[in-house]
Design a protein around this motif. Structure first.
Motif, short mmCIF file in Angstrom:
data_model
loop_
_atom_site.label_atom_id
_atom_site.label_comp_id
_atom_site.label_asym_id
_atom_site.label_seq_id
_atom_site.Cartn_x
_atom_site.Cartn_y
_atom_site.Cartn_z
N ARG A 194 -6.09 2.03 -6.84
CA ARG A 194 -7.19 1.92 -5.90
C ARG A 194 -7.09 2.77 -4.78
N VAL A 195 -7.74 3.85 -4.87
CA VAL A 195 -7.73 4.84 -3.71
C VAL A 195 -8.87 4.43 -2.78
N SER B 7 1.28 0.15 -15.16
CA SER B 7 2.39 0.78 -14.41
C SER B 7 2.45 0.03 -12.94
N PRO B 8 3.16 0.44 -12.16
CA PRO B 8 3.17 -0.16 -10.78
C PRO B 8 2.13 0.18 -9.94
N PHE B 9 1.46 1.41 -10.70
CA PHE B 9 0.43 1.83 -9.73
C PHE B 9 -0.90 1.10 -10.10
N LYS B 10 -0.89 0.46 -10.96
CA LYS B 10 -2.26 -0.21 -11.33
C LYS B 10 -2.47 -1.14 -10.34
N ASP B 11 -3.76 -1.01 -9.81
CA ASP B 11 -4.35 -1.81 -8.83
C ASP B 11 -3.76 -1.71 -7.24
N LYS B 12 -2.66 -0.51 -7.41
CA LYS B 12 -2.05 -0.28 -6.11
C LYS B 12 -3.08 0.23 -5.11
N LEU B 13 -3.01 -0.15 -3.87
CA LEU B 13 -4.08 0.43 -2.92
C LEU B 13 -3.37 1.81 -2.33
N GLY C 15 0.87 -1.23 0.12
CA GLY C 15 -0.14 0.08 0.12
C GLY C 15 0.88 1.23 -0.10
N VAL C 16 0.40 2.35 -0.55
CA VAL C 16 1.22 3.75 -0.61
C VAL C 16 0.36 4.69 -0.05
N VAL C 17 1.00 5.24 0.85
CA VAL C 17 0.32 6.42 1.72
C VAL C 17 0.91 7.98 1.30
N PHE C 18 0.17 8.65 0.64
CA PHE C 18 0.33 9.93 0.04
C PHE C 18 0.22 10.98 1.29
N VAL C 19 1.42 11.61 1.74
CA VAL C 19 1.11 12.60 2.81
C VAL C 19 1.58 14.08 2.30
N SER C 20 0.77 14.83 1.59
CA SER C 20 0.97 15.93 0.87
C SER C 20 0.52 17.30 1.21
N PRO C 21 1.32 18.55 1.23
CA PRO C 21 0.55 19.89 1.28
C PRO C 21 -0.29 19.84 -0.21
N GLU C 22 -1.03 21.16 0.04
CA GLU C 22 -1.71 21.62 -1.08
C GLU C 22 -1.16 22.66 -1.72
N TYR C 23 -0.60 22.68 -2.78
CA TYR C 23 -0.20 23.98 -3.51
C TYR C 23 -0.82 24.48 -4.57
N ASN C 24 -1.52 25.69 -4.30
CA ASN C 24 -2.40 26.42 -5.30
C ASN C 24 -3.37 25.47 -5.71
#
Ligand SMILES: Cc1cc2nc3c(=O)[nH]c(=O)nc-3n(C[C@H](O)[C@H](O)[C@H](O)COP(=O)(O)O)c2cc1C
Length: 181
Positions: A133-134, A97-103, A67-76
């Motif tokens: 998959r978000v 790509s490696p993102f296909k079906d990635k949770l 699983g991938v956890v994005f932790v990000s600010p908002e820019y504009n």
């Protein structure tokens, strides 16, 4: 047991996003492993670059994550270019790509009151375009984040307890997730 990859969307030493990622990692259940990407090490996306070691290392980390956890600010009102660049590197070949079906789980931070929630919808749109998959959940946002960083870690019990609960569901959904046992 799940292996989680954190991808922060800020390079700042004192970044609240990085501090949030550290605090979330510290709350992962025993047995769950994690790694964190430094997206600043990646070159600007260029399809002519075929053998960059940083890109190769990033793609390996991405492939190996349950699983991938994005932790990000908002820019504009959107996601930082830094984060989009990393995602673009991970997005080829298109739809395979490696993102296909990635949770994926999204966490946003902001110096302001809205916690970066507008960037979350942009990130969901981008990830959807790569067939990732978000994880469906109530949005995890960290408003006024800069004032909540102590010794490099986010300190906000209410947000972290909520995030931990959502992360538990997320881990259950991950292939081999710890919570799924
Ligand atoms: C280029 C830039 C654009 C920004 N745009 C927004 C924005 O649209 N919405 C928002 O809530 N905060 C915005 N901010 C403020 C960030 O939320 C704040 O700087 C935050 O602390 C950055 O995340 P970090 O602490 O992880 O570096 C912006 C900051 C920068 C540098």
């Amino acid at each position: 047991m799940a292996h989680i990859l954190f991808i922060p969307g800020s390079l700042r030493e004192a970044s609240s996003s990085r501090a949030t990622a550290r605090a979330l990692a510290a709350r992962l259940p025993a047995g769950t492993t994690h790694d964190t990407v430094d997206p600043g090490r990646l070159p600007h996306y260029n399809a002519d670059i075929k053998d960059d070691p940083e890109v190769a290392a990033f793609l390996e980390k991405l492939k190996g994550a349950d699983g991938v956890v994005f932790v990000s600010p908002e820019y504009n009102y959107s996601i930082p270019g830094l984060l989009k660049n990393a995602i673009d590197w991970g997005s080829r070949p298109a739809f395979e790509s490696p993102f296909k079906d990635k949770l994926c789980l999204i966490v946003s931070t902001s110096g302001g009151a809205l916690g970066g929630v507008r960037a979350q919808s942009h990130l969901k749109y981008v990830l959807n375009g790569m067939l990732a998959r978000v994880h469906p959940c109530k949005e995890i946002v960290v408003p006024m984040a800069n004032g909540k960083v102590v010794d490099g870690m986010l300190e906000d019990d209410a947000i972290l307890e909520f995030a931990e609960e959502v992360m538990g569901d997320f881990l259950s959904a991950c292939k081999g997730g710890a919570a799924a046992g």
